[in-house]
Design a protein around this motif. Structure first.
Motif, PDB file in Angstrom:
ATOM      1  N   ASP A 194       0.913  -1.144  -0.124  1.00  0.00           N
ATOM      2  CA  ASP A 194      -0.106  -0.021  -0.007  1.00  0.00           C
ATOM      3  C   ASP A 194       0.782   1.235  -0.156  1.00  0.00           C
ATOM      4  O   ASP A 194       0.398   2.384   0.154  1.00  0.00           O
ATOM      5  CB  ASP A 194      -0.918  -0.081   1.204  1.00  0.00           C
ATOM      6  CG  ASP A 194      -0.164  -0.053   2.405  1.00  0.00           C
ATOM      7  OD1 ASP A 194       0.977  -0.167   2.263  1.00  0.00           O
ATOM      8  OD2 ASP A 194      -0.853   0.440   3.514  1.00  0.00           O
ATOM      9  N   ASN A 200       3.935   3.708  -1.630  1.00  0.00           N
ATOM     10  CA  ASN A 200       4.168   4.633  -2.778  1.00  0.00           C
ATOM     11  C   ASN A 200       5.801   4.573  -3.209  1.00  0.00           C
ATOM     12  O   ASN A 200       6.592   5.196  -2.421  1.00  0.00           O
ATOM     13  CB  ASN A 200       3.757   5.999  -2.883  1.00  0.00           C
ATOM     14  CG  ASN A 200       3.875   6.736  -4.167  1.00  0.00           C
ATOM     15  OD1 ASN A 200       4.600   6.509  -4.926  1.00  0.00           O
ATOM     16  ND2 ASN A 200       2.790   7.689  -4.373  1.00  0.00           N
ATOM     17  N   ARG A 203       2.419  11.305  -5.508  1.00  0.00           N
ATOM     18  CA  ARG A 203       0.984  10.968  -5.864  1.00  0.00           C
ATOM     19  C   ARG A 203       0.927  10.899  -7.203  1.00  0.00           C
ATOM     20  O   ARG A 203      -0.138   9.907  -7.859  1.00  0.00           O
ATOM     21  CB  ARG A 203       0.120  11.467  -5.077  1.00  0.00           C
ATOM     22  CG  ARG A 203      -0.099  11.327  -3.465  1.00  0.00           C
ATOM     23  CD  ARG A 203      -1.025  12.262  -2.896  1.00  0.00           C
ATOM     24  NE  ARG A 203      -1.208  13.544  -2.803  1.00  0.00           N
ATOM     25  CZ  ARG A 203      -0.519  14.378  -2.060  1.00  0.00           C
ATOM     26  NH1 ARG A 203       0.187  13.890  -0.863  1.00  0.00           N
ATOM     27  NH2 ARG A 203      -0.660  15.756  -2.175  1.00  0.00           N
ATOM     28  N   GLN A 234       2.187   8.007  -9.066  1.00  0.00           N
ATOM     29  CA  GLN A 234       1.446   6.766  -8.479  1.00  0.00           C
ATOM     30  C   GLN A 234       0.204   6.571  -9.472  1.00  0.00           C
ATOM     31  O   GLN A 234      -0.292   5.635  -9.993  1.00  0.00           O
ATOM     32  CB  GLN A 234       1.382   6.670  -7.031  1.00  0.00           C
ATOM     33  CG  GLN A 234       0.915   5.417  -6.855  1.00  0.00           C
ATOM     34  CD  GLN A 234       0.782   5.283  -5.231  1.00  0.00           C
ATOM     35  OE1 GLN A 234       0.278   6.314  -4.640  1.00  0.00           O
ATOM     36  NE2 GLN A 234       0.970   3.897  -4.580  1.00  0.00           N
ATOM     37  N   ALA A 235      -0.486   7.871  -9.559  1.00  0.00           N
ATOM     38  CA  ALA A 235      -1.967   7.713 -10.064  1.00  0.00           C
ATOM     39  C   ALA A 235      -1.724   7.384 -11.617  1.00  0.00           C
ATOM     40  O   ALA A 235      -2.484   6.626 -12.165  1.00  0.00           O
ATOM     41  CB  ALA A 235      -2.672   9.244  -9.987  1.00  0.00           C
ATOM     42  N   ARG A 236      -0.729   8.072 -12.209  1.00  0.00           N
ATOM     43  CA  ARG A 236      -0.405   7.940 -13.700  1.00  0.00           C
ATOM     44  C   ARG A 236      -0.279   6.286 -13.914  1.00  0.00           C
ATOM     45  O   ARG A 236      -0.568   5.619 -14.892  1.00  0.00           O
ATOM     46  CB  ARG A 236       0.527   8.764 -14.278  1.00  0.00           C
ATOM     47  CG  ARG A 236      -0.102  10.217 -14.229  1.00  0.00           C
ATOM     48  CD  ARG A 236       1.015  11.138 -15.296  1.00  0.00           C
ATOM     49  NE  ARG A 236       2.183  10.780 -15.679  1.00  0.00           N
ATOM     50  CZ  ARG A 236       3.076  11.552 -15.423  1.00  0.00           C
ATOM     51  NH1 ARG A 236       3.120  12.527 -15.070  1.00  0.00           N
ATOM     52  NH2 ARG A 236       4.567  11.104 -16.039  1.00  0.00           N
ATOM     53  N   SER A 237       0.714   5.763 -12.937  1.00  0.00           N
ATOM     54  CA  SER A 237       0.973   4.475 -13.281  1.00  0.00           C
ATOM     55  C   SER A 237      -0.259   3.443 -13.268  1.00  0.00           C
ATOM     56  O   SER A 237      -0.089   2.528 -13.646  1.00  0.00           O
ATOM     57  CB  SER A 237       2.049   4.062 -12.154  1.00  0.00           C
ATOM     58  OG  SER A 237       2.311   2.801 -12.415  1.00  0.00           O
ATOM     59  N   ARG A 238      -0.859   3.637 -12.145  1.00  0.00           N
ATOM     60  CA  ARG A 238      -2.178   2.914 -11.897  1.00  0.00           C
ATOM     61  C   ARG A 238      -2.974   2.834 -13.054  1.00  0.00           C
ATOM     62  O   ARG A 238      -3.583   1.815 -13.461  1.00  0.00           O
ATOM     63  CB  ARG A 238      -2.733   3.287 -10.630  1.00  0.00           C
ATOM     64  CG  ARG A 238      -2.080   2.720  -9.315  1.00  0.00           C
ATOM     65  CD  ARG A 238      -2.775   3.331  -7.993  1.00  0.00           C
ATOM     66  NE  ARG A 238      -2.017   2.593  -6.881  1.00  0.00           N
ATOM     67  CZ  ARG A 238      -2.498   3.104  -5.798  1.00  0.00           C
ATOM     68  NH1 ARG A 238      -3.152   3.953  -5.413  1.00  0.00           N
ATOM     69  NH2 ARG A 238      -1.663   2.676  -4.684  1.00  0.00           N
ATOM     70  N   ALA A 239      -3.265   4.088 -13.496  1.00  0.00           N
ATOM     71  CA  ALA A 239      -3.866   4.383 -14.978  1.00  0.00           C
ATOM     72  C   ALA A 239      -3.460   3.429 -15.920  1.00  0.00           C
ATOM     73  O   ALA A 239      -4.102   2.942 -16.646  1.00  0.00           O
ATOM     74  CB  ALA A 239      -4.345   5.865 -15.149  1.00  0.00           C
ATOM     75  N   ILE A 292      -1.561   0.738 -15.931  1.00  0.00           N
ATOM     76  CA  ILE A 292      -1.770  -0.705 -15.475  1.00  0.00           C
ATOM     77  C   ILE A 292      -3.186  -1.036 -15.572  1.00  0.00           C
ATOM     78  O   ILE A 292      -3.656  -2.117 -16.437  1.00  0.00           O
ATOM     79  CB  ILE A 292      -1.359  -0.831 -13.905  1.00  0.00           C
ATOM     80  CG1 ILE A 292       0.083  -0.697 -13.818  1.00  0.00           C
ATOM     81  CG2 ILE A 292      -1.737  -2.165 -13.689  1.00  0.00           C
ATOM     82  CD1 ILE A 292       0.704  -0.684 -12.440  1.00  0.00           C
ATOM     83  N   GLU A 293      -4.195  -0.200 -15.271  1.00  0.00           N
ATOM     84  CA  GLU A 293      -5.713  -0.452 -15.664  1.00  0.00           C
ATOM     85  C   GLU A 293      -5.905  -0.625 -16.911  1.00  0.00           C
ATOM     86  O   GLU A 293      -6.822  -1.406 -17.459  1.00  0.00           O
ATOM     87  CB  GLU A 293      -6.441   0.691 -14.791  1.00  0.00           C
ATOM     88  CG  GLU A 293      -6.540   0.300 -13.307  1.00  0.00           C
ATOM     89  CD  GLU A 293      -7.044   1.591 -12.683  1.00  0.00           C
ATOM     90  OE1 GLU A 293      -8.163   2.198 -13.282  1.00  0.00           O
ATOM     91  OE2 GLU A 293      -7.158   1.585 -11.324  1.00  0.00           O
TER      92      GLU A 293
END
Length: 105
Positions: free
Chosen positions: A8, A10, A23, A26-31, A33-34
């Motif tokens: 959990d 960063n 942050r 991390q948000a761009r990375s998660r997007a 990956i999705e």
């Protein structure tokens, strides 16, 4: 001693980026990956539909797709972590279908 970022955590913050930038990264990375996950699921759903439409057993599908029967099972169960987009696209092409790429904004 090796540092391990908790699940959990960063990793960008751990690399020294300031809090806001960490942050954002991390948000761009998660997007990303999705989005890749959605592509894999779409390809897997197409393979599942093909197998069902052709009324193939897993062993028969494996021969056509050029993979083992357990790998067919992984595709049917949508085990996305076991496949690259490239491998799934190759399987689609082995079914006689073409894969078209579309880039949107």
């Amino acid at each position: 001693m090796t540092h391990v970022t908790p699940a959990d955590g960063n990793v960008f913050a751990d690399l020294g980026f300031n809090e806001q930038e960490a942050r954002d990264l991390q948000a761009r990375s998660r997007a990303i990956i999705e989005e890749k996950l959605a592509i894999k699921i779409s390809l897997m759903e197409e393979l599942h539909a093909w197998k069902k439409r052709e009324k193939l057993k897993q062993a028969e599908a494996a021969v056509i797709l050029g993979i083992s029967r357990p790998r067919v099972s992984d595709v049917m169960r949508k085990k996305t972590q076991n496949f690259t987009i490239d491998a799934l696209a190759d399987m689609i092409m082995r079914t006689g279908r073409k894969v078209h790429v579309s880039i949107g904004s």
